[in-house]
Design a protein around this motif. Structure first.
Motif, short mmCIF file in Angstrom:
data_model
loop_
_atom_site.label_atom_id
_atom_site.label_comp_id
_atom_site.label_asym_id
_atom_site.label_seq_id
_atom_site.Cartn_x
_atom_site.Cartn_y
_atom_site.Cartn_z
N ALA A 140 -3.90 -3.58 -4.96
CA ALA A 140 -3.81 -2.94 -6.04
C ALA A 140 -5.15 -2.61 -6.62
CB ALA A 140 -3.31 -3.68 -7.15
N ALA B 233 -1.99 9.12 -0.23
CA ALA B 233 -1.79 9.60 -1.46
C ALA B 233 -2.75 10.96 -1.77
CB ALA B 233 -1.86 8.60 -2.59
N SER C 124 -5.34 -1.73 2.41
CA SER C 124 -5.01 -0.79 1.29
C SER C 124 -6.07 0.15 1.03
CB SER C 124 -4.55 -1.34 0.17
OG SER C 124 -5.80 -2.40 -0.35
N HIS D 133 2.70 5.64 -3.04
CA HIS D 133 3.62 6.75 -3.42
C HIS D 133 3.58 7.02 -5.02
CE1 HIS D 133 5.65 8.21 0.34
NE2 HIS D 133 5.07 7.13 0.72
N ALA D 134 3.27 5.73 -5.75
CA ALA D 134 3.17 6.04 -7.22
C ALA D 134 2.10 6.68 -7.60
CB ALA D 134 2.85 4.39 -7.83
N LEU D 135 1.06 6.89 -6.66
CA LEU D 135 -0.08 7.57 -7.02
C LEU D 135 -0.02 9.08 -6.68
CD1 LEU D 135 -3.47 6.26 -5.70
CD2 LEU D 135 -3.30 6.91 -8.03
N LEU E 289 3.89 1.58 -1.24
CA LEU E 289 4.34 1.66 -2.36
C LEU E 289 3.26 2.22 -3.44
CD1 LEU E 289 7.27 0.51 -2.87
CD2 LEU E 289 6.05 -1.40 -4.31
N PHE E 290 2.13 1.64 -3.45
CA PHE E 290 1.33 2.23 -4.32
C PHE E 290 0.95 3.70 -4.16
CE2 PHE E 290 -0.27 -2.37 -5.29
CZ PHE E 290 0.15 -2.33 -6.47
N PRO F 41 2.14 11.69 -7.52
CA PRO F 41 2.19 12.52 -8.85
C PRO F 41 0.92 12.86 -9.35
CG PRO F 41 3.77 10.79 -9.02
CD PRO F 41 3.02 10.57 -7.97
N SER G 259 0.70 -1.11 -0.02
CA SER G 259 0.04 -0.06 -0.04
C SER G 259 0.91 1.30 0.09
CB SER G 259 -0.73 0.12 1.28
OG SER G 259 -1.72 -1.22 1.40
N ASN H 69 4.59 10.87 6.77
CA ASN H 69 5.02 9.17 6.06
C ASN H 69 5.10 8.39 7.17
OD1 ASN H 69 4.42 8.83 3.38
ND2 ASN H 69 6.07 9.59 2.70
N ILE I 253 -3.96 3.80 1.31
CA ILE I 253 -3.68 4.35 -0.01
C ILE I 253 -4.26 5.80 -0.21
CG2 ILE I 253 -3.52 4.30 -2.60
CD1 ILE I 253 -3.11 1.16 -2.14
#
Lengths: 82, 452
Positions: free
Chosen positions: B261, B314, B306, B125-127, B122-123, B129, B120, B349, B310
């Motif tokens: 995911a 994010a 998650s 942080h990917a979100l 990881l996802f 942006p 979670s 974080n 998430i």
């Protein structure tokens, strides 16, 4: 008389996926409403204390109800599997 | 973060794990209805957000696992999320393997938690942006979410048709309160409407009980008999990974990743679907059932965690079934948390990671080493001592309290009204997800309809 027997044994209704008796349910709702709102109103008027008193009241109501109301479940323990 | 705060967080996690062990086992309790009001009260009390998040994480992990314990022992689900497992648990019970069933569930939940926390993060942080773009279109996105949830629900036309009438009811009440001055103009009456939807089905049933004809016609039951298998105290192996076979552990891990995911999808739907997909090719009924149970437990935990972490990390807006349901007070609990000022903005974080780890670890340790050992005794205690009436009374009391705090005495009637309508819609086939989404998008829908 089968009808009288039915009344003795089948008196519970289903609310939210478990059985309750109407009389006990009304009593539980009244007790918890009174303890919760009662707690809220007797609390000193400075946040967040009314909220805590209210929460404690709700919990107190829950305990009182658990003591005076019997659950409508029978437990039977077996050695063998069904 | 100092030592005192960490001790408080651990304490909050332990309290949550113990509380939600009891509530999780009690039959018929839905996660949104049991976790959201308590979290809400904690948020409104002004408690430190680190402590609240730890409490929440522990509550969801503990209640998810203890939800499933009565499934394994007596074949009745402790809550909505445990329903998909019933079929498989009954298979194991028939073979006399209730204890195996609990152990597989517990290990599945350990795997689900261990995998979903890092995944979670990881996802999330990917979100990040894309977060600003998503947030700029918050209202239309909620509206789109309402439409999508309606379209994928079982009764899609019914759900679609309900959107505007239900928005009108919500906004109608808010404008009424503003106009007669029971709340300041623009104040967002949210919490109590949210709870009104949650306990809508119960409110509707209570109103029906006031109708004599309906009451007389209601189906009557005798006492419910629950059959338990007499077992000695269960012992779990010290290491959760040795309980599962390699295949079970692997597929549980895989389902946890998929679950994390797919945080935006419905946990119950996803659990049923993936559990069946993974287990469908196995012939042996016992192996099939244990695999399904482990995977489902792992997956359920992963979608829960998650679905909270998430959007919280994010986005700061509740874009998942978990986040608009049980975790909703972490995003929106005016006046303490609002869309522009909630845990997303308050916590770093490191705060998120430590709360997630302390909360889920405390819940796992307590449930894994204590709850499971005494699972039979705890179930017997809850079934024998905790009447369903007391649970209903408790939540009814909390709803009254929060309704009054939101907008005075009048709002108790308002919440009943929302409950009657929401309960009717629910009974007709409009699920909670759609209704919560409507609650979020109602202001936007109505202002667009008015051509503003």
């Amino acid at each position: 008389m089968p009808s009288a027997k039915d009344e003795t044994f089948k008196k519970y209704i289903e609310v939210w996926e478990d059985l309750v008796s109407i009389k006990d349910l009304v009593m539980a709702l009244l007790i918890c409403s009174i303890t919760t709102l009662g707690g809220y109103f007797i609390a000193p008027d400075e946040p967040p204390r009314p909220l805590f008193f209210g929460l404690f009241g709700a919990f107190l109501g829950f305990v009182i109800c658990s003591i005076i109301i019997k659950p409508k479940r029978n437990l039977s323990e077996t050695d063998a599997e069904e | 973060m100092d030592g005192v705060l960490i001790i408080q967080m651990v304490l909050a996690a332990v309290i949550a794990a113990l509380m939600y062990t009891i509530i999780g086992i009690a039959p018929g309790t839905d996660e949104t209805a049991t976790i959201a009001p308590v979290t809400l009260v904690l948020v409104l009390s002004g408690l430190n957000p680190n402590i609240i998040l730890t409490f929440f994480m522990s509550a969801i992990v503990a209640s998810k696992l203890t939800d499933s314990i009565p499934v394994a022992l007596a074949g009745i689900p402790g809550g909505v999320m445990a329903t998909p497992q019933v079929e498989h648990a009954l298979v194991l019970k028939r073979f006399g393997l209730s204890d195996v069933s609990i152990q597989k569930m517990a290990s599945g939940s350990v795997i689900g938690t261990l995998i979903s926390v890092p995944v979670s993060l990881l996802f999330a942080h990917a979100l990040i942006p894309f977060a600003d773009a998503i947030k700029d279109y918050g209202s239309p996105i909620f509206f789109a979410g309402t439409i999508i949830l309606a379209l994928i629900s079982k009764n899609r036309w019914l759900a679609l048709v309900s959107i505007i009438p239900f928005s009108l009811l919500i906004e109608g009440l808010r404008h009424l309160y503003w106009n007669i001055g029971v709340v300041p103009k623009g104040a967002n009456v949210f919490i109590s409407f949210f709870l009104g939807i949650t306990i809508g089905p119960v409110i509707l049933t209570l109103f029906e009980l006031l109708n004599k004809e309906k009451r007389d016609r209601l189906e009557r039951y005798e006492r419910k008999t629950i059959v338990f298998k007499k077992t000695n105290n269960m012992k779990t192996k010290a290491n959760p990974f040795t309980i599962l076979t390699k295949k079970e552990a692997g597929l549980s891990a895989l389902s946890s990743v998929i679950g994390s995911a797919a945080f935006i999808l419905s946990p119950v739907g996803l659990t049923t679907f993936l559990g069946e997909v993974f287990s469908s090719r196995i012939k042996d009924p016992v192996k099939k059932a244990s695999l399904a149970i482990a995977c489902m437990e792992a997956l359920a935990n992963a979608t829960y965690i998650s679905g909270v972490l998430i959007p919280l990390i994010a986005l700061g807006i509740p874009l998942s079934p978990m986040a608009i349901g049980p975790a909703n007070p972490l995003f929106n609990a005016p006046p303490v948390y609002t869309a522009n000022h909630n845990m997303h903005h308050l916590l770093t974080n490191f705060d998120f990671i430590s709360a997630a780890i302390i909360g889920s670890a405390a819940a796992l340790i307590i449930t894994f080493y204590i709850t499971i050992k005494y699972s039979r005794q705890i179930c017997v205690f809850v079934f024998k001592r905790v009447p369903h009436e007391a649970m209903l009374g408790l939540f009814f009391g909390l709803v009254l309290l929060l309704a009054y705090m939101d907008a005075g005495w009048m709002n108790i009637g308002g919440v009943f009204l929302i409950g009657i309508v929401a309960g009717t819609l629910y009974r007709l086939g409009v699920n909670y997800g759609v209704q919560f989404m409507i609650l979020y998008s109602a202001p936007w829908i109505i202002s667009k309809l008015a051509g503003q």
